[in-house]
Design an enzyme around this catalytic site. Structure first.
Site, PDB file in Angstrom:
ATOM      1  N   LEU A  20       0.823  -1.218   0.000  1.00 63.76           N
ATOM      2  CA  LEU A  20       0.000   0.000   0.000  1.00 63.76           C
ATOM      3  C   LEU A  20       0.852   1.259   0.000  1.00 63.76           C
ATOM      4  O   LEU A  20       0.469   2.292  -0.511  1.00 63.76           O
ATOM      5  CB  LEU A  20      -0.889   0.019   1.243  1.00 63.76           C
ATOM      6  CG  LEU A  20      -2.004  -1.008   1.289  1.00 63.76           C
ATOM      7  CD1 LEU A  20      -2.620  -1.067   2.669  1.00 63.76           C
ATOM      8  CD2 LEU A  20      -3.067  -0.661   0.247  1.00 63.76           C
ATOM      9  N   GLU A  22       4.984   3.025   1.484  1.00 67.92           N
ATOM     10  CA  GLU A  22       6.236   2.892   2.224  1.00 67.92           C
ATOM     11  C   GLU A  22       6.241   3.949   3.319  1.00 67.92           C
ATOM     12  O   GLU A  22       6.160   5.139   3.037  1.00 67.92           O
ATOM     13  CB  GLU A  22       7.390   3.107   1.245  1.00 67.92           C
ATOM     14  CG  GLU A  22       8.781   3.046   1.835  1.00 67.92           C
ATOM     15  CD  GLU A  22       9.364   1.639   1.851  1.00 67.92           C
ATOM     16  OE1 GLU A  22      10.072   1.315   2.816  1.00 67.92           O
ATOM     17  OE2 GLU A  22       9.094   0.887   0.892  1.00 67.92           O
ATOM     18  N   THR A  24       7.980   5.611   7.058  1.00 70.77           N
ATOM     19  CA  THR A  24       9.315   5.969   7.519  1.00 70.77           C
ATOM     20  C   THR A  24      10.054   4.735   8.044  1.00 70.77           C
ATOM     21  O   THR A  24      11.264   4.619   7.898  1.00 70.77           O
ATOM     22  CB  THR A  24       9.201   7.008   8.654  1.00 70.77           C
ATOM     23  OG1 THR A  24       8.160   7.912   8.308  1.00 70.77           O
ATOM     24  CG2 THR A  24      10.495   7.775   8.849  1.00 70.77           C
ATOM     25  N   ASP A 134       2.110  14.765  14.887  1.00 71.45           N
ATOM     26  CA  ASP A 134       2.350  14.613  13.446  1.00 71.45           C
ATOM     27  C   ASP A 134       1.042  14.768  12.679  1.00 71.45           C
ATOM     28  O   ASP A 134       0.778  14.033  11.730  1.00 71.45           O
ATOM     29  CB  ASP A 134       3.021  13.272  13.164  1.00 71.45           C
ATOM     30  CG  ASP A 134       3.733  13.236  11.812  1.00 71.45           C
ATOM     31  OD1 ASP A 134       3.941  14.326  11.214  1.00 71.45           O
ATOM     32  OD2 ASP A 134       4.085  12.134  11.350  1.00 71.45           O
TER      33      ASP A 134
HETATM   34  P1  ADP Z   1       4.655   7.301   7.292  1.00 70.43           P
HETATM   35  O1  ADP Z   1       5.731   6.838   8.185  1.00 70.43           O
HETATM   36  O2  ADP Z   1       5.137   7.743   5.940  1.00 70.43           O
HETATM   37  O3  ADP Z   1       3.707   8.298   7.890  1.00 70.43           O
HETATM   38  P2  ADP Z   1       2.494   5.359   7.466  1.00 70.43           P
HETATM   39  O4  ADP Z   1       2.796   4.432   8.550  1.00 70.43           O
HETATM   40  O5  ADP Z   1       1.459   6.376   7.748  1.00 70.43           O
HETATM   41  O6  ADP Z   1       3.830   5.982   6.948  1.00 70.43           O
HETATM   42  O7  ADP Z   1       2.025   4.510   6.199  1.00 70.43           O
HETATM   43  C1  ADP Z   1       2.583   4.583   4.896  1.00 70.43           C
HETATM   44  C2  ADP Z   1       1.498   4.412   3.830  1.00 70.43           C
HETATM   45  O8  ADP Z   1       0.792   3.189   4.020  1.00 70.43           O
HETATM   46  C3  ADP Z   1       0.428   5.477   3.904  1.00 70.43           C
HETATM   47  O9  ADP Z   1       0.756   6.614   3.153  1.00 70.43           O
HETATM   48  C4  ADP Z   1      -0.780   4.763   3.331  1.00 70.43           C
HETATM   49  O10 ADP Z   1      -0.743   4.812   1.913  1.00 70.43           O
HETATM   50  C5  ADP Z   1      -0.604   3.345   3.770  1.00 70.43           C
HETATM   51  N1  ADP Z   1      -1.385   3.028   4.986  1.00 70.43           N
HETATM   52  C6  ADP Z   1      -1.006   3.184   6.277  1.00 70.43           C
HETATM   53  N2  ADP Z   1      -1.967   2.787   7.137  1.00 70.43           N
HETATM   54  C7  ADP Z   1      -3.001   2.356   6.375  1.00 70.43           C
HETATM   55  C8  ADP Z   1      -4.319   1.825   6.659  1.00 70.43           C
HETATM   56  N3  ADP Z   1      -4.757   1.639   7.907  1.00 70.43           N
HETATM   57  N4  ADP Z   1      -5.103   1.488   5.622  1.00 70.43           N
HETATM   58  C9  ADP Z   1      -4.685   1.676   4.330  1.00 70.43           C
HETATM   59  N5  ADP Z   1      -3.467   2.186   3.993  1.00 70.43           N
HETATM   60  C10 ADP Z   1      -2.632   2.519   4.988  1.00 70.43           C
END
Ligand code: ADP
Length: 269
Positions: A20, A22, A24, A134
């Site tokens: 879905l 990437e 951090t 954040d």
């Molecule tokens: P970051 O560290 O970049 O903030 P996230 O942990 O928020 O990363 O997640 C990275 C990506 O994974 C998000 O931009 C989103 O596309 C996808 N994602 C994260 N959580 C969910 C979820 N609960 N359902 C669907 N997609 C998700």
């Protein structure tokens, strides 16, 4: 946490689908929970070397999310270690507020309800003494029925202990409150409120409002929009670690910056 046969059995519960995104700290992929039939998003987090101990960001996220059960906060449904990585399963969300803002077909009624859900989720965090730190549109996820939920608690912290010091390197720059940009180590839930107000303006403008290119430039943009604070308005400002003097500029009328916003919206802002 150690990897056991038990955790392998847990992992067998999920049917892996496409990646879905990437994050951090690692990859997020879609999966089907065969136990419940629900679609979930699994965040794989590198656990780090043994001598460094476990990844604190991940543990913090798990601990806080377990305590934050609310309709406007993402639900952590499972957590298990596998192949040296920590796996966090979340309810699956279709999209996020950043994508909605970029979509031209958003209606005013949506703006209202999205912002209301953002405030409800954040108020719940603050009632539980958690700072999100954040808040930004792509951390506000939107589910299949249009419900908005706060996500990504990797930077979140418990607050409220007197004299507790924090890092000021939090939030994406465009959402960072002026006290953080001046290097404050002691701050309150007001930093999250600043960030959601930036999100609110973005719902009207359809682009980030204060797009600073450096911390100095970010403060310049904030003061140009809202006026340079005077020492009578903010007496402690000059004592902040990274304080620098800015030339005084008066605030333009708020409605000239957001001509599309109603009087009530400007009042809330
Ligand atoms: P970051 O560290 O970049 O903030 P996230 O942990 O928020 O990363 O997640 C990275 C990506 O994974 C998000 O931009 C989103 O596309 C996808 N994602 C994260 N959580 C969910 C979820 N609960 N359902 C669907 N997609 C998700």
């Amino acid at each position: 946490m150690t990897e056991t046969d038990e955790s392998k059995r847990v992992a067998d519960r999920y049917l892996k689908r496409e990646v879905l995104g990437e994050g951090t700290y690692g990859v997020v992929y879609k999966a089907i929970d065969t136990k419940t039939g629900q679609t979930v998003a699994i965040k794989k987090i590198r656990l780090g070397k043994q001598k460094e101990g476990v990844n604190f960001t991940a543990l913090r996220e798990i601990k806080l999310l377990k305590e934050l059960k609310d309709p406007n906060i993402i639900e952590l449904t499972d957590a298990f270690p596998l192949k040296g990585k920590l796996h966090l399963a979340f309810e699956f969300m279709e999209t996020d507020l950043e994508a909605v803002i970029r979509d031209r077909n958003i209606f005013l009624s949506h703006i209202k309800s999205y912002f209301q859900m953002t405030l409800k989720g954040l108020a719940f965090c603050h009632r539980k003494w958690v700072l999100h730190r954040d808040m930004k549109p792509n951390n506000l996820l939107i589910g299949p029925n249009g419900q908005l939920k706060l996500a990504d608690f990797g930077l979140a912290r418990v607050f409220g202990s007197p004299d507790r010091r924090f890092t000021h390197q939090v939030f994406a720059r465009w959402y960072r409150a002026p006290e953080l940009l001046f290097g404050a180590k002691q701050y309150t839930s007001a930093v999250d409120v600043w960030a959601v107000a930036c999100v609110f303006t973005e719902l009207f403008l359809r682009r980030p409002f204060l797009q600073g290119t450096s911390d100095i430039d970010q403060l310049g943009k904030i003061f140009a929009a809202f006026g340079t604070p005077t020492s009578s308005q903010w007496p402690d400002m000059i004592y902040l670690p990274d304080y620098v003097e800015y030339q005084y500029v008066p605030a333009p009328p708020l409605h000239s910056l957001f001509p599309m916003a109603s009087g009530d919206a400007l009042d809330l802002l």
